[in-house]
Design a protein around this motif. Sequence first.
Motif, PDB file in Angstrom:
ATOM      1  N   LEU A 134       0.833  -1.198   0.000  1.00  0.00           N
ATOM      2  CA  LEU A 134       0.000   0.000   0.000  1.00  0.00           C
ATOM      3  C   LEU A 134       0.873   1.257   0.000  1.00  0.00           C
TER       4      LEU A 134
ATOM      5  N   ASN B 261       1.649   6.875  -6.528  1.00  0.00           N
ATOM      6  CA  ASN B 261       0.406   7.099  -7.278  1.00  0.00           C
ATOM      7  C   ASN B 261      -0.669   7.610  -6.323  1.00  0.00           C
TER       8      ASN B 261
ATOM      9  N   ARG C 252      -1.015  -1.025  -8.184  1.00  0.00           N
ATOM     10  CA  ARG C 252      -1.730   0.258  -8.269  1.00  0.00           C
ATOM     11  C   ARG C 252      -3.031   0.154  -9.065  1.00  0.00           C
TER      12      ARG C 252
ATOM     13  N   TYR D 217      -5.335   6.188  -3.349  1.00  0.00           N
ATOM     14  CA  TYR D 217      -4.310   5.492  -2.553  1.00  0.00           C
ATOM     15  C   TYR D 217      -3.871   6.316  -1.353  1.00  0.00           C
TER      16      TYR D 217
ATOM     17  N   ALA E 228      -7.239  -0.376  -9.483  1.00  0.00           N
ATOM     18  CA  ALA E 228      -8.453   0.010  -8.761  1.00  0.00           C
ATOM     19  C   ALA E 228      -9.111  -1.301  -8.328  1.00  0.00           C
TER      20      ALA E 228
ATOM     21  N   SER F  94       2.544   2.291  -3.339  1.00  0.00           N
ATOM     22  CA  SER F  94       1.592   2.805  -4.329  1.00  0.00           C
ATOM     23  C   SER F  94       1.075   4.184  -3.922  1.00  0.00           C
ATOM     24  N   ALA F  95       0.914   4.398  -2.608  1.00  0.00           N
ATOM     25  CA  ALA F  95       0.447   5.710  -2.127  1.00  0.00           C
ATOM     26  C   ALA F  95       1.511   6.781  -2.383  1.00  0.00           C
TER      27      ALA F  95
ATOM     28  N   ALA G 156      -7.725   3.646  -5.542  1.00  0.00           N
ATOM     29  CA  ALA G 156      -7.339   2.374  -4.931  1.00  0.00           C
ATOM     30  C   ALA G 156      -8.556   1.484  -4.734  1.00  0.00           C
TER      31      ALA G 156
ATOM     32  N   PHE H  42      -3.208  -3.925  -4.985  1.00  0.00           N
ATOM     33  CA  PHE H  42      -2.582  -2.729  -4.407  1.00  0.00           C
ATOM     34  C   PHE H  42      -1.123  -2.609  -4.840  1.00  0.00           C
TER      35      PHE H  42
ATOM     36  N   ASP I  34      -4.041   4.983   2.618  1.00  0.00           N
ATOM     37  CA  ASP I  34      -2.810   4.949   3.413  1.00  0.00           C
ATOM     38  C   ASP I  34      -2.929   5.826   4.656  1.00  0.00           C
TER      39      ASP I  34
END
Length: 510
Positions: A8, A15, A236, A30, A238, A11-12, A20, A233, A34
Amino acid sequence: MLNLSVVLEDSARNNPDGVAVVFGDMRLPYSMVDTVANQVANLLVSRGVGPGDKVALACPNLPYFPFVYYGILKAGAAVVPLNVLLQPREIAYHLDDSDAKALFCFEGTPELPLGERGRAGFEAAEGCEHFFVLPATPLATESEYGESFWAALDGMPGTFETAATAPDDTAVILYTSGTTGQPKGAELSHQNMLMNTLVCDQMFERDIERDVYLAVLPLFHSFGQTVVMNVGFRRRAAVVLMPRFEPGEALELMRREGVTFFAGVPTMYWALLTKIHADGGEAPATLRTAVAGGSSSPVEVLKDFERTFGVPILEGYGLSETSPVASFNQPGRPTKPGTVGTPIWGVEMRLVDAEWKTVEDEPGEIAIRGHNVMKGYYGRPEATAEVLRDGWFRTGDIATRDADGYYAIIDRAKDMIIRGGFNVYPRELEEVLLTHEAVSLAAVVGVPHDSHGEEVKAYVIRTPGATITEAELVAWCRENMAGYKYPRVVEFRDALPMTATGKILKRELR
């Protein structure tokens, strides 16, 4: 330092604005998932929960699930996901058995009174100290069952320094369905779970624009958790959440959200096809990858799906104890319908007899060794010693291996029927039954018999409009199956009992 929450966090960071989680009309980026997970971690630390502790989570596929799951991991604690269909006595058992210090529990709905059951289970569990309610009404700060999640998070910072967990620290304790005796908690490390996520991510084709995953497999189960949520996740994607599988709604969601990746159990694929054929509906055009596991898919379903959806179902195999994926029909190699493919990267498989000796050219029990094998059953050294030896884990599944190294599951060792001294594998008979045009779904079990030990019985759901009688189907079986194995008894049903994950519950049919 290795922590599964990196799927997580990474990706946060890279992106933050990408979607997410999709749930109904909600689109959560994302960065937000997070941030809420960080608040959960801060909340746990403020209540004295930290590295080495266990925290239970009872929640269907709702945005709460990833918030709490990754928050627990960030705090350095281990997640204990609970099946949402458990009754209070069972919830108490899981909390006690796992030494859980806290329980996050969905408030529930009239059809699923989870809040009430969770509260009763929490009250009955001695060592569990904290109970947080995940309210059914978005952002509600009060609940009749106890402290609301949103009230508890109020004032908690949205940043958190993730605990420096070691690769071998426990990340998740997954309770196996307990078809024999009490459920046992498979202890999976950060490395087990993260390696399985990375290897699965590599195996599945990526969508150039963006991946859209449909999460209808329960996230409390290892298949949905690793292959859908953690892999989704990590890449990245959805992740579209669906709390209860309903074939018409699933097809509608696939169309509306442009789903590219679907993972399901065979009964879900059967239901999607039945729905499309009954309504003359169109298959969604965006689907690129379809993955099946949980139990073997009937070959008829595999053929029908590829005809109807234009993509093959890739079958894999795994267990809670193996994080879960162990083998797979891998892209880039020919797929063999009816097999579970070959071992994934970094994993070995072999077939063994009761004495752990390797068997060749005949069915044997699958044993697995690799980065995916659990540490053991939590607090159960004897049960662990029974299944783990020199790093090899024996699965209880009987399979064959062909010349190319593809494995085909014949049956669970305990589902095998012994009729008059002959071994009968139910799955083989189910495959044959499904070739009959009047049979929509079948489950074969052994029932006690005075002289043969066990007799073979088939439970069958007929295709709509079929008029075949039980006697006619038995006669057809006699012509199409060996004398010692055809079902002597057929019983028609409108539905078959299933687990929350869509597996047919054979023990309820016996």
